[in-house]
Write an enzyme that holds these catalytic residues in place. Structure first.
Site, mmCIF file in Angstrom:
data_model
loop_
_atom_site.group_PDB
_atom_site.id
_atom_site.type_symbol
_atom_site.label_atom_id
_atom_site.label_comp_id
_atom_site.label_asym_id
_atom_site.label_seq_id
_atom_site.Cartn_x
_atom_site.Cartn_y
_atom_site.Cartn_z
ATOM 1 N N CYS A 274 0.788 -1.219 -0.129
ATOM 2 C CA CYS A 274 0.191 0.155 -0.108
ATOM 3 C C CYS A 274 0.771 1.309 -0.059
ATOM 4 C CB CYS A 274 -0.877 0.107 1.184
ATOM 5 S SG CYS A 274 -1.952 -1.275 1.355
ATOM 6 N N ARG B 215 3.360 -0.018 -5.350
ATOM 7 C CA ARG B 215 3.339 -0.550 -3.954
ATOM 8 C C ARG B 215 1.654 -1.152 -3.933
ATOM 9 N NH1 ARG B 215 6.734 1.392 0.183
ATOM 10 N NH2 ARG B 215 5.123 0.586 1.761
ATOM 11 N N TRP C 276 -3.296 -2.210 -1.371
ATOM 12 C CA TRP C 276 -2.744 -3.497 -1.673
ATOM 13 C C TRP C 276 -3.493 -4.352 -0.705
ATOM 14 C CZ3 TRP C 276 -0.455 -6.624 -5.198
ATOM 15 C CH2 TRP C 276 -0.077 -8.086 -4.748
ATOM 16 N N ASN D 1 -1.277 1.798 6.137
ATOM 17 C CA ASN D 1 -0.589 0.617 5.571
ATOM 18 C C ASN D 1 -0.153 -0.202 6.949
ATOM 19 O OD1 ASN D 1 -0.421 2.014 3.255
ATOM 20 N ND2 ASN D 1 1.689 2.568 3.707
ATOM 21 N N GLY D 2 -0.168 -1.588 6.733
ATOM 22 C CA GLY D 2 0.025 -2.376 7.685
ATOM 23 C C GLY D 2 -1.023 -3.403 8.015
ATOM 24 N N GLU E 230 14.846 -24.509 -7.205
ATOM 25 C CA GLU E 230 14.374 -23.032 -7.204
ATOM 26 C C GLU E 230 15.689 -22.116 -7.721
ATOM 27 O OE1 GLU E 230 12.143 -21.191 -7.385
ATOM 28 O OE2 GLU E 230 12.543 -19.024 -6.578
ATOM 29 N N LYS F 103 15.677 -19.777 -10.928
ATOM 30 C CA LYS F 103 16.318 -18.485 -10.847
ATOM 31 C C LYS F 103 17.461 -18.039 -11.889
ATOM 32 C CE LYS F 103 13.643 -17.014 -9.111
ATOM 33 N NZ LYS F 103 12.467 -17.542 -8.520
ATOM 34 N N GLU G 237 15.931 -18.055 -15.352
ATOM 35 C CA GLU G 237 15.203 -17.357 -16.034
ATOM 36 C C GLU G 237 15.488 -15.609 -15.938
ATOM 37 O OE1 GLU G 237 12.589 -16.831 -11.702
ATOM 38 O OE2 GLU G 237 11.555 -16.424 -13.593
ATOM 39 N N HIS H 262 23.113 -41.502 -11.523
ATOM 40 C CA HIS H 262 22.149 -42.152 -12.300
ATOM 41 C C HIS H 262 22.155 -41.636 -13.678
ATOM 42 C CE1 HIS H 262 20.847 -44.681 -9.111
ATOM 43 N NE2 HIS H 262 20.731 -43.780 -8.165
ATOM 44 N N LYS I 19 4.749 -11.839 -15.373
ATOM 45 C CA LYS I 19 4.614 -11.984 -13.746
ATOM 46 C C LYS I 19 3.395 -13.139 -13.777
ATOM 47 C CE LYS I 19 5.652 -11.446 -9.419
ATOM 48 N NZ LYS I 19 6.804 -12.085 -9.010
HETATM 49 O O1 M6R Z 1 1.608 -16.658 -9.310
HETATM 50 P P1 M6R Z 1 2.098 -17.999 -9.131
HETATM 51 O O2 M6R Z 1 2.769 -18.296 -7.769
HETATM 52 O O3 M6R Z 1 0.936 -19.101 -9.394
HETATM 53 O O4 M6R Z 1 2.882 -18.292 -10.411
HETATM 54 C C1 M6R Z 1 3.343 -19.496 -10.728
HETATM 55 C C2 M6R Z 1 4.877 -19.401 -11.528
HETATM 56 O O5 M6R Z 1 4.479 -18.621 -12.780
HETATM 57 C C3 M6R Z 1 5.696 -18.527 -10.681
HETATM 58 O O6 M6R Z 1 6.327 -19.124 -9.410
HETATM 59 C C4 M6R Z 1 7.182 -18.358 -11.633
HETATM 60 O O7 M6R Z 1 7.865 -19.622 -11.743
HETATM 61 C C5 M6R Z 1 8.056 -17.563 -10.833
HETATM 62 N N1 M6R Z 1 7.825 -16.151 -11.057
HETATM 63 C C6 M6R Z 1 9.488 -17.682 -11.201
HETATM 64 O O8 M6R Z 1 10.255 -16.836 -10.477
#
Ligand code: M6R
Length: 608
Positions: free
Chosen positions: A2, A27, A74, A100-101, A481, A485, A488, A504, A603
């Site tokens: 927010c 925000r 938000w 906010n909060g 993960e 990172k 991507e 394996h 996103k």
């Molecule tokens: O909004 P979501 O958590 O459902 O999104 C799922 C994936 O698209 C998301 O976690 C994506 O893999 C990440 N942005 C990668 O960093």
């Protein structure tokens, strides 16, 4: 989370507030609103959606009032809607509040105020503040605010306007920033310095527990010991673009640095020390059904899927549930046996991921209890699940998930603790896990303070084209993960593997050009991880090790060692992910990649 902006001066407040809101829109952007004092009355406007909707609603209004407060929201409590948009008023339309909060004890306060005859119009936690201040209407605005805040548990950055006091605004801070902007013949305040810089570079950062009174030509600060104090403004050197990112060059780095706060927000008000358990208000309505559940299926995509994989280890360790984790995009192709009492937990930052939504619709058709773990309040997923838990991590702008991933991991621990304590987890173990959880924010801060070391590592290694990320048990999902990172953000080929799988097949790829990032804390799989590292070294592969060991075998074996703080084994992934995020970030930076908006990605993935 927010944004707040307020103005009192000689110019019409309306355009100044709207411009300030636009600066803060990143925000939070589900609704916005503002209240302006025109000398005798308060004019209020609120609207659902982005600031442009508010502007459309205002049309060509030429409000002349020279003081006002504004907010971009938000959602945390109550879905995005006009009635839940700030500012919120008291019963008589005298006092308006932008906040906010999170007010943690708002339910108790609201019931108490309702008993005393107050009438509520929204589902927000914020509205209690307006009614609480109304209770002290015979005092000055600052005294009424101070007395009201004494009853509040939670966090706030707060702006208050009163019809009775046209010449002042009051702001307050606890846990959520408020910055005063000191101009010539005008005083401003905002939750973020970026909203002030078009007017002034002279700012004062309020401290927790302080209240400030803003007037046209002066400001006063009341300390948390209720003493009026002096503080000189400092000068901000950033321009407003940089200020939106609070001095960080990218949202991703900013969000990585917000992780201590994201962890705190995930746990805030949810740990019950005496009982050694967690309290998750969003699950209360289905607590009985959850207690009887024997089988859980977690569905999610991308990083949220990896958080789910960790959830499986943690839930199976602390509860008697059998847990499956399914990629939401594959869910429809499985013939999953929904036994009696199957619970489906969907994890999604956005709450809009098409595959995850399709999966929960299918699960509902099959009669499962469907829960959500979601960051975006009011998103589709939150409306279609039976119950759920919010992350409260605030908006995540960078495409790469960082603070929401860490928050998902923390909340999965809380869910496991909550369910586990109803089964065989003893109180002392619950408390031990709580102690471990509470150490995390500082331990993450410690890792962040060493980011230069990771930047240097990334600079030296970002010329390689292929990487393995290896871990076992709790750290296997984090290896996945870490690899995601790097792919991507830095556009480098990275494979996450369960370290035990290397022999394996994948080990065939190892040579001096194929480094491995290995997560090797001193835990129950340490010896096995050391053997895996030895196997890589024997094939001339380079090894970057993350370890809590000071000088064990791993330190002499690995080419590079990055230290991890010690914590419970079950919590180490929450620490291990941070250097991996930073490694990807700096590799991308050194390679000149577009960091916040990597190519080909979005996103929120709203197509299947
Ligand atoms: O909004 P979501 O958590 O459902 O999104 C799922 C994936 O698209 C998301 O976690 C994506 O893999 C990440 N942005 C990668 O960093």
């Amino acid at each position: 989370m927010c944004g707040i902006v307020c103005y009192i001066g000689r110019q019409p407040a309306l355009p100044i507030l709207v411009e300030g809101l636009k600066r803060l829109e990143y925000r939070g952007y589900d609704s916005s609103g503002l209240a302006i004092h025109n000398g005798s009355e308060v004019q209020l406007v609120r609207e659902l959606g982005p600031i442009r909707n508010l502007e459309r609603k205002l049309g060509s209004s030429q409000w002349s009032g020279t003081s006002g407060i504004a907010h971009t929201r938000w959602a945390t409590h109550g879905a995005p809607s006009e009635e839940n948009a700030h500012p919120h008023g008291d019963c008589r339309g005298e006092i308006y509040v932008a906040h906010n909060g999170i007010i943690e004890n708002y339910r108790e306060l609201k019931s108490d105020l309702e008993r005393r005859g107050h009438c509520f119009r929204s589902q927000t936690d914020t509205e209690v503040l307006a009614h609480l201040i109304e209770e002290f209407q015979d005092s000055s605005l600052e005294e009424a605010t101070q007395q009201a805040l004494e009853r509040v548990i939670g966090t706030y950055g707060l702006a208050i306007l009163s019809r009775k006091f046209p010449d002042k605004l009051v702001v307050a801070r606890r846990g959520s920033p408020i910055i005063l902007g000191i101009g010539a013949g005008e005083t401003l305040a905002a939750s973020d310095v970026s909203a002030l810089l078009r007017h002034t570079r002279k700012v004062i950062y309020l401290q927790d527990g302080e209240i400030a009174v803003l007037e046209q030509d002066r400001f006063r600060i009341l300390s948390h010991q209720q003493k009026w104090i002096r503080r000189s403004p400092e000068t901000v050197e950033w321009d407003s673009e940089a200020a939106e990112m609070q001095g960080y060059p990218h949202f991703m780095l900013k969000e990585i640095h917000e992780q201590p706060e994201a962890i705190q927000n995930a746990m805030r008000g949810r740990l019950l020390w005496e009982e050694g358990t967690a309290k998750l208000g969003g699950l209360e309505a289905v607590a009985d059904r959850l207690r009887q559940a024997r089988h859980m299926i977690i569905v999610s995509c991308g990083s949220s899927y990896f958080a789910g994989l960790l959830g499986r280890y943690v839930l199976e360790r602390l509860t008697s549930l059998s847990v499956e984790v399914e990629l939401a995009s594959e869910f429809r192709y499985r013939k999953l046996n929904f036994r009696k009492g199957t619970v489906v937990l969907a994890i999604s930052q956005s709450g809009e991921t098409a595959d995850t939504l399709a999966a929960i619709r299918e699960a509902k058709r099959k009669g499962a209890l469907v829960l959500g773990l979601v960051n975006v309040v009011g998103s589709t997923l939150t409306r279609e699940t039976d119950a759920g838990v919010y992350n409260h991590a605030g908006p995540e702008i960078g495409v790469a998930s960082t603070k929401t991933f860490i928050s998902q991991m923390v909340i999965l621990h809380l869910i496991a603790l909550f369910l586990g304590r109803q089964q065989e987890v003893p109180i002392a173990e619950g408390q031990r896990i709580q102690e471990g959880l509470q150490k995390l924010p500082d331990q993450v801060r410690h890792i962040l303070s060493r980011q230069d070391r990771i930047s240097d590592l990334a600079r030296r290694y970002c010329g390689y084209h292929h990487f393995f990320y290896l871990g076992r048990k709790y750290n296997y999902p984090v290896a996945l993960e870490g690899a995601l990172k790097l792919k991507e953000i830095a556009y480098l080929h990275a494979e996450g593997y369960a370290a035990g799988e290397m022999k394996h097949g994948p080990l065939a790829l190892i040579d001096e050009e194929f480094p491995s990032v290995c997560i090797v804390p001193r835990d129950s799989s340490y010896e096995k991880m050391v053997s895996n590292v030895q196997e890589i070294k024997a094939r001339r592969g380079k090894v970057i090790a993350l370890t809590s060991e000071q000088d064990g075998d791993i330190c002499s074996l690995a080419d590079e060692v990055f230290p991890l703080p010690s914590n419970l084994e079950i919590l180490t992934p929450i620490l291990a992910v941070v250097p991996l995020q930073l490694f990807a970030y700096y590799a991308a930076l050194h390679r000149g990649c577009e960091i916040d908006r990597p190519r080909n990605l979005a996103k929120s993935v709203t197509v299947e």
